[in-house]
Design a protein around this motif. Structure first.
Motif: not given
Length: 320
Positions: A140, A145, A147-149, A151, A136
């Motif tokens: 980045k 990007e 995140n939880d929504y 990847d 991760p």
């Protein structure tokens, strides 16, 4: 990250398949009563081999033995090797042009094969993810990007662009692709320190932990096998290779309250949406920044094997 003459047997039941294989591969029992074992062929290791525009001398004992180990392993790890070949037909048409456009030798595509077996949703025990197995924080750092929504480690195109940035940066530091590849496994800091402390110029000459020492030789072995699978006993037909997706691109710049509903409105279901766009990680997309996402919506014909004309990225991958 992180082979003998083939016989094709079709439309036989499992017992008949095993019987056919056993009778073809196993000679009759000897007079002593012992059953002879099936023949096992050791894959040949060349004296030299080209990778990323460089001729690699494999005459030194350790170079020969390290490649022999990896070539033997992937030649006889049939399941993973077959799946890598099949998936490569879908994803090499995506990643190879990106490598070329970024000035990265296309041989580095075999690094992704070693990292993920070309599985775009692969996740390692250490939580590295995607075709290129980014952690991760590293993802980045290279513009993805996570995140939880969303990847983008699971986005084949964007993850390949990020991998190119990393590899070019490493090549600029080391001046050779084998050290750049080794740093992909161990990190640039580690490889730089070891090159300095061991007073050598290439990762081939470094004493490293086993995983990193093997890494470049796994890439070489994968290239050898995928350049000529039949030499190592892997026989595939065009219709057995996984086909690239033929899609319409829908740009989404607003929040999506419910991806299953969105998918239905675009003529597919949520499962297909997620399979084709694995970077989508939840059933909604807040998208408070108004970022534009390019969502792939597969055309109806591309979802049906009977309506597809098989495309083959590398003709050497199939038997003729």
């Amino acid at each position: 990250m992180k082979i003998h003459k083939p016989t094709i047997i079709r439309a036989l039941s499992a017992p008949l398949i095993f019987a056919a294989i056993f009778s073809a591969a196993t000679p009759a029992a000897s007079a002593s009563g012992h059953e002879p074992m099936s023949k096992v062929v050791n894959p040949a290791v060349p004296g030299h081999y080209a990778f990323a525009g460089q001729e690699i001398n494999l005459d030194r004992n350790d170079m020969f033995e390290r490649l022999d180990r990896e070539l033997t392993a992937i030649s006889y790890t049939h399941g993973n090797t077959l799946l890598t070949l099949k998936r490569a037909n879908r994803y090499f048409p995506v990643i190879v042009p990106i490598l070329k456009a970024n000035g990265v030798p296309e041989d580095l595509a075999y690094l992704a094969c070693i990292e993920s077996s070309m599985n775009p949703v692969a996740i390692s025990p250490a939580k590295a993810a995607g075709l290129w197995q980014f952690m991760p924080a590293t993802a980045k750092e290279y513009g993805l990007e996570v995140n939880d929504y969303v990847d983008e480690r699971f986005h084949p195109e964007k993850a390949t662009e990020a991998a190119c940035k990393y590899l070019k940066s490493a090549y600029k530091r080391y001046g050779n692709w084998e050290s750049a590849a080794a740093s992909y496994n161990a990190g640039m800091g580690r490889i730089s320190n070891e090159l300095n402390s061991q007073k050598v110029d290439t990762s081939f000459d470094l004493y490293l932990v086993d995983e990193t020492s093997r890494y470049m030789f796994r890439i070489l072995a994968m290239k050898m096998l995928m350049e000529n699978p039949q030499r190592y006993g892997f026989t595939l037909s065009a219709d057995q290779l996984y086909q690239p997706y033929d899609c319409d691109i829908v740009e989404v710049s607003e929040p999506v309250e419910d991806w299953p509903t969105w998918a239905k409105e675009h003529g597919i279901n949520y499962m297909i949406l997620r399979n084709v766009n694995p970077w989508i990680r939840a059933k909604s997309l807040p998208n408070t920044s108004g970022k534009t996402y390019r969502v792939m919506v597969p055309k109806e014909n591309s979802l049906m094997r009977s309506k597809q004309k098989p495309a083959v990225f590398n003709p050497k991958w199939i038997a003729r």
